[in-house]
Design a protein around this motif. Structure first.
Motif, short mmCIF file in Angstrom:
data_model
loop_
_atom_site.label_atom_id
_atom_site.label_comp_id
_atom_site.label_asym_id
_atom_site.label_seq_id
_atom_site.Cartn_x
_atom_site.Cartn_y
_atom_site.Cartn_z
N ALA A 184 5.88 -0.78 10.41
CA ALA A 184 5.66 0.19 9.54
C ALA A 184 6.62 1.57 9.87
O ALA A 184 6.91 1.78 8.50
CB ALA A 184 4.02 0.53 9.75
N GLU A 206 9.01 2.81 6.61
CA GLU A 206 9.13 3.95 5.95
C GLU A 206 10.21 4.98 5.97
O GLU A 206 10.50 5.47 5.07
CB GLU A 206 7.66 4.92 6.84
N ARG A 215 0.66 -1.38 -0.04
CA ARG A 215 -0.13 -0.04 -0.08
C ARG A 215 0.84 1.26 -0.02
O ARG A 215 0.42 2.10 -0.67
CB ARG A 215 -0.97 0.07 1.19
N PHE A 216 1.81 1.33 0.71
CA PHE A 216 2.70 2.50 0.78
C PHE A 216 3.44 2.83 -0.22
O PHE A 216 3.67 3.96 -0.65
CB PHE A 216 3.93 2.16 2.16
#
Length: 163
Positions: A151, A155, A107-108
């Motif tokens: 997560a 990132e 998704r990211f």
């Protein structure tokens, strides 16, 4: 002068490189995996144009070479991004949240496993054990192993790859 003209060599560079690598391995069919690894190391992927040249050099059918390339997940058919991120999908990492991590990463980055981001910065791949089970879930960024990825940590990794 006989009036003959010679045509420039129309052999794709990839085929020439494939033949040279096969020759370094003695044109031995039993060295196909090593040849493919060397080809990918040199070109960044295993191009379609190299397969017929390898088949001929190794006295294999094109289908046999194609079968090996498509069977093993480590061989890329397209050039990779500037950075390759492999996410461990083995049982230990799965038990520590790797499946959820993969979903978040997809998704990211807006790509699926096996794809490259639109900016060409990151290719996302699955790995089936990075040998870092004690620090699951693990990822490998190029040749750097990173453990306990969540997560937030991912990132930061992606930002480094894009800078």
């Amino acid at each position: 002068m006989s009036g003959k003209t010679t045509l420039p060599d129309q052999t794709p560079r990839e085929a020439t490189v494939a033949r040279e690598i096969a020759l370094r391995h003695g044109n031995r069919a039993d060295a196909l995996l090593e040849i493919l690894h060397d080809l990918q190391e040199q070109l960044g992927f295993v191009p379609e144009a190299a397969l017929p040249a390898l088949a001929k050099s190794l006295n294999l059918s094109r289908a046999e070479v194609h079968g090996v390339v498509t069977f093993y997940h480590d061989y890329r058919r397209e050039p990779a991004g500037r950075h390759v991120i492999k996410v461990c999908r083995a049982e230990a990492c799965q038990s520590m949240g790797a499946n959820e991590l993969v979903s978040m990463i997809e998704r990211f980055l807006k790509v699926k496993l096996g794809q490259t981001t639109a900016d060409g910065a990151i290719t996302l791949e699955a790995a089936y054990c990075l040998g870092n089970c004690a620090l699951s879930p693990a990822v490998m960024v190029d040749d750097r192993l990173i453990g306990r990825v969540d997560a937030g940590k991912f990132e930061k990794i992606a930002a480094e790859c894009r800078s």
